[in-house]
Design a protein around this motif. Structure first.
Motif, PDB file in Angstrom:
ATOM      1  N   HIS A 122       0.822  -1.211   0.000  1.00  8.82           N
ATOM      2  CA  HIS A 122       0.000   0.000   0.000  1.00  8.82           C
ATOM      3  C   HIS A 122       0.855   1.260   0.000  1.00  8.82           C
ATOM      4  CE1 HIS A 122      -3.609  -2.302   0.245  1.00  8.82           C
ATOM      5  NE2 HIS A 122      -3.204  -2.907   1.342  1.00  8.82           N
ATOM      6  N   ALA A 123       2.071   1.136   0.490  1.00  4.93           N
ATOM      7  CA  ALA A 123       2.988   2.286   0.488  1.00  4.93           C
ATOM      8  C   ALA A 123       3.886   2.290  -0.746  1.00  4.93           C
ATOM      9  CB  ALA A 123       3.836   2.261   1.754  1.00  4.93           C
ATOM     10  N   ASP A 124       3.643   1.376  -1.690  1.00  2.00           N
ATOM     11  CA  ASP A 124       4.412   1.279  -2.934  1.00  2.00           C
ATOM     12  C   ASP A 124       5.894   0.974  -2.715  1.00  2.00           C
ATOM     13  OD1 ASP A 124       2.089   1.804  -4.271  1.00  2.00           O
ATOM     14  OD2 ASP A 124       2.574   3.890  -4.732  1.00  2.00           O
ATOM     15  N   ASN A 125       6.231   0.255  -1.669  1.00  2.00           N
ATOM     16  CA  ASN A 125       7.639  -0.053  -1.440  1.00  2.00           C
ATOM     17  C   ASN A 125       7.871  -1.530  -1.100  1.00  2.00           C
ATOM     18  OD1 ASN A 125       6.637  -0.120   1.153  1.00  2.00           O
ATOM     19  ND2 ASN A 125       8.104   1.306   2.011  1.00  2.00           N
ATOM     20  N   VAL A 126       7.215  -2.403  -1.817  1.00  2.00           N
ATOM     21  CA  VAL A 126       7.340  -3.839  -1.569  1.00  2.00           C
ATOM     22  C   VAL A 126       8.785  -4.299  -1.710  1.00  2.00           C
ATOM     23  CG1 VAL A 126       6.727  -6.137  -2.429  1.00  2.00           C
ATOM     24  CG2 VAL A 126       4.970  -4.386  -2.197  1.00  2.00           C
ATOM     25  N   ALA A 127       9.466  -3.868  -2.747  1.00  4.81           N
ATOM     26  CA  ALA A 127      10.834  -4.328  -2.990  1.00  4.81           C
ATOM     27  C   ALA A 127      11.763  -3.927  -1.856  1.00  4.81           C
ATOM     28  CB  ALA A 127      11.351  -3.787  -4.320  1.00  4.81           C
ATOM     29  N   SER A 128      11.719  -2.680  -1.440  1.00  4.74           N
ATOM     30  CA  SER A 128      12.623  -2.242  -0.368  1.00  4.74           C
ATOM     31  C   SER A 128      12.240  -2.861   0.977  1.00  4.74           C
ATOM     32  CB  SER A 128      12.672  -0.720  -0.275  1.00  4.74           C
ATOM     33  OG  SER A 128      11.403  -0.195   0.016  1.00  4.74           O
ATOM     34  N   ALA A 129      10.945  -2.980   1.251  1.00  4.11           N
ATOM     35  CA  ALA A 129      10.516  -3.602   2.502  1.00  4.11           C
ATOM     36  C   ALA A 129      10.912  -5.075   2.547  1.00  4.11           C
ATOM     37  CB  ALA A 129       9.008  -3.447   2.679  1.00  4.11           C
ATOM     38  N   THR A 130      10.789  -5.744   1.410  1.00 12.06           N
ATOM     39  CA  THR A 130      11.182  -7.156   1.341  1.00 12.06           C
ATOM     40  C   THR A 130      12.681  -7.313   1.566  1.00 12.06           C
ATOM     41  OG1 THR A 130       9.355  -7.694  -0.148  1.00 12.06           O
ATOM     42  CG2 THR A 130      11.242  -9.198  -0.161  1.00 12.06           C
ATOM     43  N   GLY A 131      13.473  -6.490   0.892  1.00 11.50           N
ATOM     44  CA  GLY A 131      14.925  -6.550   1.078  1.00 11.50           C
ATOM     45  C   GLY A 131      15.322  -6.290   2.515  1.00 11.50           C
ATOM     46  N   PHE A 132      14.696  -5.299   3.133  1.00 13.11           N
ATOM     47  CA  PHE A 132      14.986  -4.953   4.520  1.00 13.11           C
ATOM     48  C   PHE A 132      14.645  -6.110   5.457  1.00 13.11           C
ATOM     49  CE2 PHE A 132      13.617  -2.787   8.513  1.00 13.11           C
ATOM     50  CZ  PHE A 132      14.861  -2.285   8.881  1.00 13.11           C
ATOM     51  N   LEU A 133      13.483  -6.720   5.257  1.00 10.09           N
ATOM     52  CA  LEU A 133      13.079  -7.845   6.093  1.00 10.09           C
ATOM     53  C   LEU A 133      14.023  -9.030   5.921  1.00 10.09           C
ATOM     54  CD1 LEU A 133      11.055  -8.920   8.128  1.00 10.09           C
ATOM     55  CD2 LEU A 133       9.574  -9.560   6.229  1.00 10.09           C
ATOM     56  N   TRP A 134      14.418  -9.310   4.671  1.00  7.42           N
ATOM     57  CA  TRP A 134      15.356 -10.412   4.432  1.00  7.42           C
ATOM     58  C   TRP A 134      16.705 -10.140   5.095  1.00  7.42           C
ATOM     59  CZ3 TRP A 134      14.670 -15.227   3.412  1.00  7.42           C
ATOM     60  CH2 TRP A 134      13.536 -15.647   2.724  1.00  7.42           C
ATOM     61  N   GLU A 135      17.154  -8.895   5.081  1.00  6.50           N
ATOM     62  CA  GLU A 135      18.419  -8.554   5.747  1.00  6.50           C
ATOM     63  C   GLU A 135      18.339  -8.867   7.240  1.00  6.50           C
ATOM     64  OE1 GLU A 135      21.340  -7.820   4.649  1.00  6.50           O
ATOM     65  OE2 GLU A 135      20.888  -7.311   2.582  1.00  6.50           O
ATOM     66  N   LEU A 136      17.217  -8.514   7.849  1.00 11.87           N
ATOM     67  CA  LEU A 136      17.045  -8.789   9.278  1.00 11.87           C
ATOM     68  C   LEU A 136      17.001 -10.283   9.558  1.00 11.87           C
ATOM     69  CD1 LEU A 136      14.435  -6.027  10.132  1.00 11.87           C
ATOM     70  CD2 LEU A 136      16.857  -6.052  10.733  1.00 11.87           C
ATOM     71  N   ILE A 137      16.275 -11.028   8.726  1.00 10.59           N
ATOM     72  CA  ILE A 137      16.210 -12.484   8.904  1.00 10.59           C
ATOM     73  C   ILE A 137      17.599 -13.095   8.732  1.00 10.59           C
ATOM     74  CG2 ILE A 137      15.312 -14.631   7.910  1.00 10.59           C
ATOM     75  CD1 ILE A 137      12.717 -13.011   7.255  1.00 10.59           C
ATOM     76  N   ALA A 138      18.302 -12.659   7.698  1.00 14.97           N
ATOM     77  CA  ALA A 138      19.647 -13.189   7.449  1.00 14.97           C
ATOM     78  C   ALA A 138      20.564 -12.911   8.630  1.00 14.97           C
ATOM     79  CB  ALA A 138      20.228 -12.576   6.176  1.00 14.97           C
ATOM     80  N   SER A 139      20.494 -11.707   9.182  1.00 18.55           N
ATOM     81  CA  SER A 139      21.389 -11.357  10.297  1.00 18.55           C
ATOM     82  C   SER A 139      21.158 -12.253  11.507  1.00 18.55           C
ATOM     83  CB  SER A 139      21.231  -9.887  10.673  1.00 18.55           C
ATOM     84  OG  SER A 139      19.991  -9.654  11.315  1.00 18.55           O
ATOM     85  N   LYS A 140      19.928 -12.674  11.712  1.00 21.06           N
ATOM     86  CA  LYS A 140      19.615 -13.559  12.846  1.00 21.06           C
ATOM     87  C   LYS A 140      19.983 -15.007  12.549  1.00 21.06           C
ATOM     88  CE  LYS A 140      17.820 -10.315  15.266  1.00 21.06           C
ATOM     89  NZ  LYS A 140      18.665  -9.678  16.257  1.00 21.06           N
ATOM     90  N   LEU A 141      19.742 -15.445  11.338  1.00 16.64           N
ATOM     91  CA  LEU A 141      19.920 -16.858  11.010  1.00 16.64           C
ATOM     92  C   LEU A 141      21.365 -17.234  10.716  1.00 16.64           C
ATOM     93  CD1 LEU A 141      18.242 -19.379  10.829  1.00 16.64           C
ATOM     94  CD2 LEU A 141      17.855 -18.902   8.429  1.00 16.64           C
ATOM     95  N   ILE A 142      22.118 -16.327  10.145  1.00 21.30           N
ATOM     96  CA  ILE A 142      23.512 -16.626   9.804  1.00 21.30           C
ATOM     97  C   ILE A 142      24.319 -16.966  11.050  1.00 21.30           C
ATOM     98  CG2 ILE A 142      25.648 -15.554   8.949  1.00 21.30           C
ATOM     99  CD1 ILE A 142      23.899 -14.274   6.735  1.00 21.30           C
ATOM    100  N   VAL A 143      23.944 -16.403  12.171  1.00 22.55           N
ATOM    101  CA  VAL A 143      24.620 -16.713  13.433  1.00 22.55           C
ATOM    102  C   VAL A 143      24.500 -18.204  13.747  1.00 22.55           C
ATOM    103  CG1 VAL A 143      24.573 -16.277  15.925  1.00 22.55           C
ATOM    104  CG2 VAL A 143      24.242 -14.392  14.322  1.00 22.55           C
ATOM    105  N   LEU A 144      23.366 -18.808  13.378  1.00 19.27           N
ATOM    106  CA  LEU A 144      23.129 -20.223  13.680  1.00 19.27           C
ATOM    107  C   LEU A 144      23.629 -21.180  12.613  1.00 19.27           C
ATOM    108  CD1 LEU A 144      19.493 -20.015  15.059  1.00 19.27           C
ATOM    109  CD2 LEU A 144      21.583 -20.375  16.357  1.00 19.27           C
ATOM    110  N   VAL A 145      23.367 -20.841  11.341  1.00 19.07           N
ATOM    111  CA  VAL A 145      23.657 -21.801  10.272  1.00 19.07           C
ATOM    112  C   VAL A 145      24.799 -21.377   9.363  1.00 19.07           C
ATOM    113  CG1 VAL A 145      21.292 -22.686  10.273  1.00 19.07           C
ATOM    114  CG2 VAL A 145      21.914 -20.851   8.691  1.00 19.07           C
TER     115      VAL A 145
END
Length: 140
Positions: A20-43
């Protein structure tokens, strides 16, 4: 309804809000960065890349244009390829593909490490996102 189901709904609602804010691509990239930062510590970097690549492969069945997305290299621009691919699509298509990719990823992760750890990792990533968004709004 499990905690993982609630968490997936939260993630999907954030992507819908980004649409709705027309920023799906940037929001998706940002969310993936956060997920990666948490998961890379484990795997590790290689483990994360394998999980992401598998999720991407499964999502490409429904969204073949995601074939252009490269496996995420380490570093700051890890999800640039994904963002560029999403930006080329209509908002609704980008949103649906983003959701499908995240759902595929969480399902793989759930099967691999179980619901409690998956929920903990994704919850931590969402908390980080909320904290960073609040910081941006406060400094504006």
């Amino acid at each position: 309804m499990t905690a993982n189901d609630l968490l997936q709904r939260e993630i999907l609602s954030r992507i819908d809000a980004a649409q709705h804010a027309d920023n799906v691509a940037s929001a998706t990239g940002f969310l993936w960065e956060l997920i990666a930062s948490k998961l890379i510590v484990l795997v590790g970097e290689t483990g994360f890349t394998a999980l992401f690549t598998r999720s991407l492969y499964l999502t490409q069945e429904k969204f073949p244009w995601l074939e252009d997305v490269q496996a995420p290299p380490p570093g700051d621009a890890r999800f640039t390829s994904l963002q560029r691919s999403l930006e080329k699509q209509a908002l609704s298509q980008a949103s649906e593909a983003s959701k499908a990719l995240l759902l595929a990823f969480t399902q793989i992760l759930y099967r691999l490490i179980g619901e409690p750890l998956t929920t903990g990792i994704l919850s931590a990533a969402l908390r980080d996102e909320a904290t960073q968004q609040a910081g941006k709004e406060f400094s504006s």
